[in-house]
Design an enzyme around this catalytic site. Sequence first.
Site, PDB file in Angstrom:
ATOM      1  N   HIS A  17       0.867  -1.205   0.000  1.00  0.00           N
ATOM      2  CA  HIS A  17       0.000   0.000   0.000  1.00  0.00           C
ATOM      3  C   HIS A  17       0.893   1.241   0.000  1.00  0.00           C
ATOM      4  O   HIS A  17       1.502   1.575   1.009  1.00  0.00           O
ATOM      5  CB  HIS A  17      -0.901   0.017   1.242  1.00  0.00           C
ATOM      6  N   HIS A  19       1.581   5.415  -1.731  1.00  0.00           N
ATOM      7  CA  HIS A  19       1.241   6.589  -2.546  1.00  0.00           C
ATOM      8  C   HIS A  19       2.537   7.204  -3.070  1.00  0.00           C
ATOM      9  O   HIS A  19       3.422   7.535  -2.267  1.00  0.00           O
ATOM     10  CB  HIS A  19       0.511   7.643  -1.708  1.00  0.00           C
ATOM     11  N   LYS A 104      -9.545  -0.085  -5.584  1.00  0.00           N
ATOM     12  CA  LYS A 104      -9.532   0.555  -4.274  1.00  0.00           C
ATOM     13  C   LYS A 104     -10.862   1.231  -4.013  1.00  0.00           C
ATOM     14  O   LYS A 104     -11.321   2.062  -4.804  1.00  0.00           O
ATOM     15  CB  LYS A 104      -8.395   1.584  -4.223  1.00  0.00           C
ATOM     16  N   HIS A 141     -10.540   1.319   1.974  1.00  0.00           N
ATOM     17  CA  HIS A 141     -10.296   2.312   3.020  1.00  0.00           C
ATOM     18  C   HIS A 141     -11.494   2.178   3.948  1.00  0.00           C
ATOM     19  O   HIS A 141     -12.596   2.609   3.623  1.00  0.00           O
ATOM     20  CB  HIS A 141     -10.203   3.728   2.430  1.00  0.00           C
ATOM     21  N   HIS A 179      -4.665  -0.496   5.922  1.00  0.00           N
ATOM     22  CA  HIS A 179      -4.158   0.287   7.057  1.00  0.00           C
ATOM     23  C   HIS A 179      -5.092   0.256   8.263  1.00  0.00           C
ATOM     24  O   HIS A 179      -5.621   1.285   8.674  1.00  0.00           O
ATOM     25  CB  HIS A 179      -3.841   1.737   6.656  1.00  0.00           C
TER      26      HIS A 179
END
Length: 352
Positions: A17, A19, A104, A141, A179
């Site tokens: 995961h 960015h 996602k 998420h 997360h």
Amino acid sequence: MSTSPSKIQLIQPDDWHLHIRDGEVMKDVLADTARQFARAIIMPNLKPPVTTVDLASAYRTRIEASLQSLGVHSFTPLMTLYLTDNTSADEVRKAKAAGIVGFKLYPAGATTNSDAGVSDIQRCYVALEAMQAVGMPLLVHGEVTSAEIDIFDREAVFIDQVLEPLRKDFPELKIVFEHITTKQAAHYVRDAQTGEKNTLAATITPQHLLMNRNAIFAGGIRPHNYCLPVLKREEHRIALLEVATSGSPRFFLGTDSAPHAKGAKETSCGCAGCYSAFNALGLYAEAFEGVGKLDKLEGFASFFGPDFYSLPRNSKTITLVKQAQSIPAELPLGDATIVPLRAGETIAWSLA
Ligand code: DOR
Ligand code: ZN
């Protein structure tokens, strides 16, 4: 894996995961990740978001150009698409054929660049049906977004309101609860009844293993420790450490390293995201060592991710040494700078 008090050799890890953004800043952050990891799942929350296979291919090409300019030839980006209310079953099948590793789910408004996210999961049922059919993982998420729900409860409420019904409706869909930050999420994933083939896993960030919510307010407001889902109480950190170091294949490494320029964090409405990529492996090693479980690091960092995604494990090894690394106060990010996690302090372990 071999461990001694001062050295760990392990199969090279991947970051499930991450960015890295786009444009000029990308190569600055990519270099940190590529130094440590063989592969990383690249998050699609760009502006505009990466919603189609064509957009993802173009993004991958820009990432590859960036890697080339850094002289890196040994790193593989794993691409994802951003699920929207309008994602079609056709796009899902096209994505599978193109080697996209997951979709996602951002509940609209949950975090950075999530405005185009899903307004109601029911609207995605056609796409989810197709994902289940072709074996395409859904990366979530996991926070509800309604303003009435306390920010510290949004993950736990998401489990009851969204995740549990979703798993009932799509029992074969592979889901990664991204997360995770709470005891409720850790135990939900640990205890979930799945079929013979496990369909549920979770990623855990270094900051959620090492810090509790006090870190956001230590002697004043600490914007660089603010991320979403936000850090929680100590009891949650302990539960996360327990599952991460348990040897359960349902929990694996995902840094969620999320670069924002210093000025975008140190302002009246600062962005969410911690930049952990600079020495992410050192941070994880510190967390595992803190509970005497360094021997469980390799499974978490190098095996359980590829196993869940049905990808081959890496074969190269890396070595971490117990040698304190100083973390710079700032790092370059295009024309700006970024303040990394632990800026100005040290991390006990570093890459040999
Ligand atoms: O803190 C976060 N930052 N959480 C997210 O979910 C997104 C990320 C970002 O893109 O900055
Ligand atoms: Zn993220």
